[in-house]
Design a protein around this motif. Structure first.
Motif, PDB file in Angstrom:
ATOM      1  N   VAL A  20       0.806  -1.209   0.000  1.00 23.18           N
ATOM      2  CA  VAL A  20       0.000   0.000   0.000  1.00 23.18           C
ATOM      3  C   VAL A  20       0.848   1.273   0.000  1.00 23.18           C
ATOM      4  O   VAL A  20       0.479   2.276  -0.609  1.00 23.18           O
ATOM      5  CB  VAL A  20      -1.024  -0.008   1.166  1.00 23.18           C
ATOM      6  N   GLY A  21       2.003   1.243   0.628  1.00 18.75           N
ATOM      7  CA  GLY A  21       2.892   2.410   0.605  1.00 18.75           C
ATOM      8  C   GLY A  21       3.336   2.740  -0.815  1.00 18.75           C
ATOM      9  O   GLY A  21       3.409   3.910  -1.190  1.00 18.75           O
ATOM     10  N   HIS A  22       3.629   1.708  -1.600  1.00 20.45           N
ATOM     11  CA  HIS A  22       3.990   1.928  -3.005  1.00 20.45           C
ATOM     12  C   HIS A  22       2.825   2.550  -3.774  1.00 20.45           C
ATOM     13  O   HIS A  22       3.020   3.483  -4.566  1.00 20.45           O
ATOM     14  CB  HIS A  22       4.374   0.605  -3.681  1.00 20.45           C
ATOM     15  N   THR A 135       8.800  -3.187   2.569  1.00 11.98           N
ATOM     16  CA  THR A 135       9.034  -4.543   2.092  1.00 11.98           C
ATOM     17  C   THR A 135       9.807  -5.353   3.120  1.00 11.98           C
ATOM     18  O   THR A 135       9.490  -6.518   3.365  1.00 11.98           O
ATOM     19  CB  THR A 135       9.771  -4.514   0.742  1.00 11.98           C
ATOM     20  N   SER A 136      10.822  -4.751   3.743  1.00  9.90           N
ATOM     21  CA  SER A 136      11.632  -5.483   4.722  1.00  9.90           C
ATOM     22  C   SER A 136      10.771  -5.973   5.892  1.00  9.90           C
ATOM     23  O   SER A 136      10.972  -7.082   6.399  1.00  9.90           O
ATOM     24  CB  SER A 136      12.782  -4.627   5.235  1.00  9.90           C
ATOM     25  N   LYS A 137       9.794  -5.157   6.317  1.00 12.99           N
ATOM     26  CA  LYS A 137       8.905  -5.567   7.409  1.00 12.99           C
ATOM     27  C   LYS A 137       7.973  -6.686   6.960  1.00 12.99           C
ATOM     28  O   LYS A 137       7.665  -7.591   7.728  1.00 12.99           O
ATOM     29  CB  LYS A 137       8.098  -4.375   7.915  1.00 12.99           C
ATOM     30  N   ILE A 138       7.527  -6.636   5.720  1.00 12.03           N
ATOM     31  CA  ILE A 138       6.656  -7.689   5.190  1.00 12.03           C
ATOM     32  C   ILE A 138       7.432  -9.010   5.128  1.00 12.03           C
ATOM     33  O   ILE A 138       6.926 -10.055   5.543  1.00 12.03           O
ATOM     34  CB  ILE A 138       6.102  -7.294   3.803  1.00 12.03           C
ATOM     35  N   ILE A 139       8.664  -8.960   4.644  1.00 13.34           N
ATOM     36  CA  ILE A 139       9.494 -10.167   4.575  1.00 13.34           C
ATOM     37  C   ILE A 139       9.711 -10.731   5.974  1.00 13.34           C
ATOM     38  O   ILE A 139       9.592 -11.944   6.192  1.00 13.34           O
ATOM     39  CB  ILE A 139      10.840  -9.867   3.880  1.00 13.34           C
ATOM     40  N   LYS A 140       9.982  -9.857   6.943  1.00 14.66           N
ATOM     41  CA  LYS A 140      10.190 -10.308   8.329  1.00 14.66           C
ATOM     42  C   LYS A 140       8.939 -11.001   8.874  1.00 14.66           C
ATOM     43  O   LYS A 140       9.033 -12.051   9.501  1.00 14.66           O
ATOM     44  CB  LYS A 140      10.566  -9.111   9.212  1.00 14.66           C
ATOM     45  N   ARG A 141       7.770 -10.413   8.602  1.00 15.41           N
ATOM     46  CA  ARG A 141       6.521 -11.031   9.070  1.00 15.41           C
ATOM     47  C   ARG A 141       6.287 -12.381   8.407  1.00 15.41           C
ATOM     48  O   ARG A 141       5.847 -13.329   9.061  1.00 15.41           O
ATOM     49  CB  ARG A 141       5.328 -10.098   8.815  1.00 15.41           C
ATOM     50  N   ILE A 142       6.589 -12.506   7.127  1.00  8.59           N
ATOM     51  CA  ILE A 142       6.425 -13.782   6.427  1.00  8.59           C
ATOM     52  C   ILE A 142       7.332 -14.831   7.061  1.00  8.59           C
ATOM     53  O   ILE A 142       6.901 -15.958   7.319  1.00  8.59           O
ATOM     54  CB  ILE A 142       6.714 -13.636   4.920  1.00  8.59           C
ATOM     55  N   ILE A 143       8.569 -14.467   7.334  1.00  8.89           N
ATOM     56  CA  ILE A 143       9.497 -15.401   7.960  1.00  8.89           C
ATOM     57  C   ILE A 143       8.989 -15.819   9.334  1.00  8.89           C
ATOM     58  O   ILE A 143       9.005 -17.001   9.685  1.00  8.89           O
ATOM     59  CB  ILE A 143      10.913 -14.790   8.043  1.00  8.89           C
ATOM     60  N   GLU A 144       8.509 -14.859  10.125  1.00  5.72           N
ATOM     61  CA  GLU A 144       7.976 -15.164  11.457  1.00  5.72           C
ATOM     62  C   GLU A 144       6.790 -16.110  11.375  1.00  5.72           C
ATOM     63  O   GLU A 144       6.687 -17.057  12.152  1.00  5.72           O
ATOM     64  CB  GLU A 144       7.579 -13.889  12.190  1.00  5.72           C
ATOM     65  N   TYR A 145       5.899 -15.871  10.434  1.00  4.11           N
ATOM     66  CA  TYR A 145       4.687 -16.694  10.308  1.00  4.11           C
ATOM     67  C   TYR A 145       4.973 -18.101   9.811  1.00  4.11           C
ATOM     68  O   TYR A 145       4.383 -19.070  10.260  1.00  4.11           O
ATOM     69  CB  TYR A 145       3.674 -16.043   9.368  1.00  4.11           C
ATOM     70  N   PHE A 146       5.876 -18.215   8.854  1.00  3.35           N
ATOM     71  CA  PHE A 146       6.041 -19.481   8.157  1.00  3.35           C
ATOM     72  C   PHE A 146       7.321 -20.242   8.481  1.00  3.35           C
ATOM     73  O   PHE A 146       7.439 -21.401   8.115  1.00  3.35           O
ATOM     74  CB  PHE A 146       5.947 -19.268   6.639  1.00  3.35           C
ATOM     75  N   CYS A 147       8.256 -19.607   9.144  1.00  2.00           N
ATOM     76  CA  CYS A 147       9.543 -20.268   9.382  1.00  2.00           C
ATOM     77  C   CYS A 147       9.846 -20.498  10.852  1.00  2.00           C
ATOM     78  O   CYS A 147      10.888 -21.076  11.184  1.00  2.00           O
ATOM     79  CB  CYS A 147      10.673 -19.450   8.746  1.00  2.00           C
ATOM     80  N   ASP A 148       9.024 -20.010  11.732  1.00  2.00           N
ATOM     81  CA  ASP A 148       9.300 -20.205  13.177  1.00  2.00           C
ATOM     82  C   ASP A 148       8.492 -21.339  13.748  1.00  2.00           C
ATOM     83  O   ASP A 148       7.521 -21.766  13.318  1.00  2.00           O
ATOM     84  CB  ASP A 148       9.000 -18.914  13.954  1.00  2.00           C
TER      85      ASP A 148
END
Length: 148
Positions: A20-22, A135-148
């Motif tokens: 949305v920022g973009h 984008t960096s925050k979105i990537i971090k959230r994806i990693i937290e959701y799917f990789c932890d």
């Protein structure tokens, strides 16, 4: 050379995971003129500046950007730093910077002048106070959701 004089706005960025920022940035930039041209960062530039592989290739990012209503044209940037030669060729009237882009506006203006580019530089503010999608925050959230 352009036939009819339209106000051309030029923006640049990675636009790796569109958010949305973009959309807010591109919409506000388009309001500054008649046509909006986007320089999408080369994959090599993303690797160097962001320290990671792009999620989507420069070709995919360019295709997504071309599909957006505010965008009139998309150019893939050259590897490395901002190419004043490319900017000069695109003949912008306005160069719009995003609220979180780390350009030194004074140095940018000096570089433009040195290369004979007479474009106004405008920093687009966030549309909303909480409009801080990154984008960096979105990537971090994806990693937290799917990789932890």
């Amino acid at each position: 050379m352009r036939q009819e004089k339209k106000i051309r706005v030029l923006v640049g960025g990675v636009f790796d995971i569109l958010h949305v920022g973009h959309i807010h940035f591109l919409t506000q930039a388009k309001k500054l003129g008649d046509e909006l041209v986007v320089i999408v960062a080369h994959d090599e530039t993303v690797r160097r500046r962001k320290g990671r592989e792009p999620i989507n290739s420069m070709y995919e990012r360019a295709e997504v950007l071309k599909a957006l209503k505010p965008v009139d044209d998309v150019i893939i940037g050259e590897p490395g730093a901002l190419s004043f030669e490319l900017v000069k060729k695109l003949e912008p009237d306005i160069i719009a910077l995003g609220p979180d882009q780390d350009f030194d506006v004074l140095k940018l203006k000096e570089g433009l002048k040195k290369h004979g580019i007479n474009a106004e530089v405008i920093r687009i503010p966030y549309v909303y106070k909480k409009d801080i999608a990154k984008t960096s925050k979105i990537i971090k959230r994806i990693i937290e959701y799917f990789c932890d």
